[in-house]
Design a protein around this motif. Structure first.
Motif, PDB file in Angstrom:
ATOM      1  N   GLY A  69     -15.074  11.384  -6.563  1.00  0.00           N
ATOM      2  CA  GLY A  69     -14.852  13.007  -6.726  1.00  0.00           C
ATOM      3  C   GLY A  69     -14.669  12.993  -8.247  1.00  0.00           C
ATOM      4  N   ASP A  70     -13.542  12.345  -8.760  1.00  0.00           N
ATOM      5  CA  ASP A  70     -13.272  12.505 -10.291  1.00  0.00           C
ATOM      6  C   ASP A  70     -14.444  12.276 -11.189  1.00  0.00           C
ATOM      7  OD1 ASP A  70     -10.517  13.478 -10.191  1.00  0.00           O
ATOM      8  OD2 ASP A  70     -10.412  11.745  -9.069  1.00  0.00           O
ATOM      9  N   ALA A  71     -15.246  11.413 -10.692  1.00  0.00           N
ATOM     10  CA  ALA A  71     -16.370  10.911 -11.431  1.00  0.00           C
ATOM     11  C   ALA A  71     -17.468  12.000 -11.680  1.00  0.00           C
ATOM     12  CB  ALA A  71     -16.850   9.669 -10.996  1.00  0.00           C
ATOM     13  N   ALA A  72     -17.555  12.715 -10.729  1.00  0.00           N
ATOM     14  CA  ALA A  72     -18.518  13.627 -10.569  1.00  0.00           C
ATOM     15  C   ALA A  72     -18.346  14.719 -11.552  1.00  0.00           C
ATOM     16  CB  ALA A  72     -18.780  14.314  -9.266  1.00  0.00           C
ATOM     17  N   HIS A  73     -17.102  15.015 -11.954  1.00  0.00           N
ATOM     18  CA  HIS A  73     -16.638  16.136 -13.023  1.00  0.00           C
ATOM     19  C   HIS A  73     -16.517  15.377 -14.434  1.00  0.00           C
ATOM     20  CE1 HIS A  73     -16.600  18.987  -9.958  1.00  0.00           C
ATOM     21  NE2 HIS A  73     -15.996  18.404  -9.173  1.00  0.00           N
ATOM     22  N   ASN A  74     -16.300  14.154 -14.668  1.00  0.00           N
ATOM     23  CA  ASN A  74     -15.717  13.519 -15.874  1.00  0.00           C
ATOM     24  C   ASN A  74     -16.815  12.618 -16.414  1.00  0.00           C
ATOM     25  OD1 ASN A  74     -13.054  14.437 -15.883  1.00  0.00           O
ATOM     26  ND2 ASN A  74     -12.717  13.004 -14.215  1.00  0.00           N
ATOM     27  N   VAL A  75     -17.947  12.109 -15.741  1.00  0.00           N
ATOM     28  CA  VAL A  75     -18.689  11.085 -16.156  1.00  0.00           C
ATOM     29  C   VAL A  75     -19.947  12.022 -16.880  1.00  0.00           C
ATOM     30  CG1 VAL A  75     -20.727   9.789 -15.441  1.00  0.00           C
ATOM     31  CG2 VAL A  75     -18.194   9.348 -14.444  1.00  0.00           C
ATOM     32  N   PRO A  76     -20.380  13.259 -16.525  1.00  0.00           N
ATOM     33  CA  PRO A  76     -21.254  13.825 -17.131  1.00  0.00           C
ATOM     34  C   PRO A  76     -20.844  13.986 -18.660  1.00  0.00           C
ATOM     35  CG  PRO A  76     -21.026  14.896 -15.004  1.00  0.00           C
ATOM     36  CD  PRO A  76     -20.098  13.762 -15.308  1.00  0.00           C
ATOM     37  N   PHE A  77     -19.836  14.503 -18.822  1.00  0.00           N
ATOM     38  CA  PHE A  77     -19.089  14.908 -20.415  1.00  0.00           C
ATOM     39  C   PHE A  77     -19.272  13.465 -21.009  1.00  0.00           C
ATOM     40  CE2 PHE A  77     -17.586  18.212 -17.912  1.00  0.00           C
ATOM     41  CZ  PHE A  77     -18.066  19.645 -18.344  1.00  0.00           C
ATOM     42  N   ILE A  78     -18.685  12.315 -20.254  1.00  0.00           N
ATOM     43  CA  ILE A  78     -19.049  11.334 -21.333  1.00  0.00           C
ATOM     44  C   ILE A  78     -20.123  10.861 -21.577  1.00  0.00           C
ATOM     45  CG2 ILE A  78     -18.350   8.837 -21.211  1.00  0.00           C
ATOM     46  CD1 ILE A  78     -15.945   9.542 -19.101  1.00  0.00           C
ATOM     47  N   ILE A  79     -21.331  10.942 -20.623  1.00  0.00           N
ATOM     48  CA  ILE A  79     -22.754  10.952 -20.912  1.00  0.00           C
ATOM     49  C   ILE A  79     -23.129  11.865 -21.952  1.00  0.00           C
ATOM     50  CG2 ILE A  79     -24.986  11.156 -19.950  1.00  0.00           C
ATOM     51  CD1 ILE A  79     -23.983  10.355 -17.343  1.00  0.00           C
ATOM     52  N   LEU A  80     -22.957  13.061 -21.938  1.00  0.00           N
ATOM     53  CA  LEU A  80     -23.578  14.044 -23.056  1.00  0.00           C
ATOM     54  C   LEU A  80     -22.866  13.615 -24.378  1.00  0.00           C
ATOM     55  CD1 LEU A  80     -23.289  17.217 -20.968  1.00  0.00           C
ATOM     56  CD2 LEU A  80     -25.018  15.905 -21.587  1.00  0.00           C
ATOM     57  N   ALA A  81     -21.698  13.162 -24.394  1.00  0.00           N
ATOM     58  CA  ALA A  81     -20.847  12.767 -25.740  1.00  0.00           C
ATOM     59  C   ALA A  81     -21.657  11.472 -26.092  1.00  0.00           C
ATOM     60  CB  ALA A  81     -19.386  12.380 -25.526  1.00  0.00           C
ATOM     61  N   ALA A  82     -21.731  10.712 -25.359  1.00  0.00           N
ATOM     62  CA  ALA A  82     -22.524   9.256 -25.605  1.00  0.00           C
ATOM     63  C   ALA A  82     -23.807   9.596 -26.348  1.00  0.00           C
ATOM     64  CB  ALA A  82     -22.537   8.460 -24.875  1.00  0.00           C
ATOM     65  N   ARG A  83     -24.616  10.631 -25.993  1.00  0.00           N
ATOM     66  CA  ARG A  83     -26.036  10.928 -26.252  1.00  0.00           C
ATOM     67  C   ARG A  83     -25.923  11.254 -27.653  1.00  0.00           C
ATOM     68  NH1 ARG A  83     -28.211  14.248 -21.080  1.00  0.00           N
ATOM     69  NH2 ARG A  83     -28.510  12.633 -19.439  1.00  0.00           N
ATOM     70  N   GLU A  84     -24.781  11.785 -28.168  1.00  0.00           N
ATOM     71  CA  GLU A  84     -24.736  12.449 -29.540  1.00  0.00           C
ATOM     72  C   GLU A  84     -24.838  11.293 -30.565  1.00  0.00           C
ATOM     73  OE1 GLU A  84     -24.853  15.660 -30.474  1.00  0.00           O
ATOM     74  OE2 GLU A  84     -25.398  16.290 -28.284  1.00  0.00           O
ATOM     75  N   ASN A  85     -24.726  10.230 -30.387  1.00  0.00           N
ATOM     76  CA  ASN A  85     -24.630   9.154 -31.520  1.00  0.00           C
ATOM     77  C   ASN A  85     -25.282   8.054 -31.028  1.00  0.00           C
ATOM     78  OD1 ASN A  85     -23.967   7.248 -33.505  1.00  0.00           O
ATOM     79  ND2 ASN A  85     -21.979   8.520 -33.828  1.00  0.00           N
ATOM     80  N   PRO A  86     -26.378   7.279 -31.730  1.00  0.00           N
ATOM     81  CA  PRO A  86     -27.121   6.223 -31.219  1.00  0.00           C
ATOM     82  C   PRO A  86     -26.313   5.005 -31.746  1.00  0.00           C
ATOM     83  CG  PRO A  86     -27.807   7.122 -33.487  1.00  0.00           C
ATOM     84  CD  PRO A  86     -26.814   8.016 -32.898  1.00  0.00           C
ATOM     85  N   LEU A  87     -25.147   5.280 -32.171  1.00  0.00           N
ATOM     86  CA  LEU A  87     -24.348   3.906 -32.531  1.00  0.00           C
ATOM     87  C   LEU A  87     -23.318   3.606 -31.248  1.00  0.00           C
ATOM     88  CD1 LEU A  87     -23.157   4.478 -35.987  1.00  0.00           C
ATOM     89  CD2 LEU A  87     -24.610   2.833 -35.224  1.00  0.00           C
TER      90      LEU A  87
END
Length: 188
Positions: free
Chosen positions: A76-94
């Motif tokens: 359940g915690d992943a459902a709320h936290n993982v999306p923000f990590i995904i969105l942040a990672a998408r911001e930088n190709p490095l």
């Protein structure tokens, strides 16, 4: 696995008929909770907006980083936290974001226990040489405080799940992003 592989894995679990599920998803409670988590994660991925300072900090990363996200679809915690990590990672190709399941090899979670437990999600940020730069997880500190209070009071599983869900709904991802921002500043 990659982001797309993780999302496909999640979708496969949700779309598989109940009678064909493998453990732990053969348990109707796990499966129903996983379906809720899928809905929540997808909602965040579609509607969440990163804080401008978080986005700017991610864009300041100038050296390759490998973000390893240890998680499970039933979390359940992943459902709320993982999306923000995904969105942040998408911001930088490095940033190379990869997913590892907590309950499958290589069992990296054993190296990143929280108070002796395998709490997830857990984000490990490594440099190109494989050195740990930072670790975050399994949930924002304020949410952890709520969880700890409930655990100390011997609250039921259902009461705990409801309280944590209500906390995430009220917070709207702000604490996760704020803590991710602080974690990333350690890596610059």
């Amino acid at each position: 696995m990659t982001e797309n592989e993780y999302i496909a894995y999640f979708k496969t679990i949700v779309d598989t008929p109940d009678t064909d599920q493998k453990a732990p998803y053969d348990n109707p409670e796990y499966l129903n909770y996983t379906k809720l988590n899928n809905s929540r994660m997808n909602r965040w991925l579609k509607t969440a907006e990163l804080l401008p300072e978080l986005k700017a900090t991610v864009q300041k990363i100038t050296q390759p980083q490998h973000w390893i996200l240890i998680t499970e679809p039933w979390c359940g915690d992943a459902a709320h936290n993982v999306p923000f990590i995904i969105l942040a990672a998408r911001e930088n190709p490095l940033i190379q974001l990869s997913f590892e399941m907590r309950d499958a090899a290589p069992h990296r979670i054993e190296q990143y226990l929280t108070n002796g437990g395998k709490s997830i999600p857990k984000l490990i940020i490594k440099d190109a040489a494989g050195t740990d730069l930072a670790v975050w997880g399994p949930r924002p500190a304020a949410c952890q405080a709520v969880y700890s209070e409930l655990k100390a009071a011997n609250a039921s599983f259902d009461e705990t799940v409801t309280a944590i869900q209500n906390w995430y709904n009220a917070d709207k991802g702000l604490a996760t992003q704020t803590e991710l921002l602080a974690t990333l500043k350690q890596t610059l």
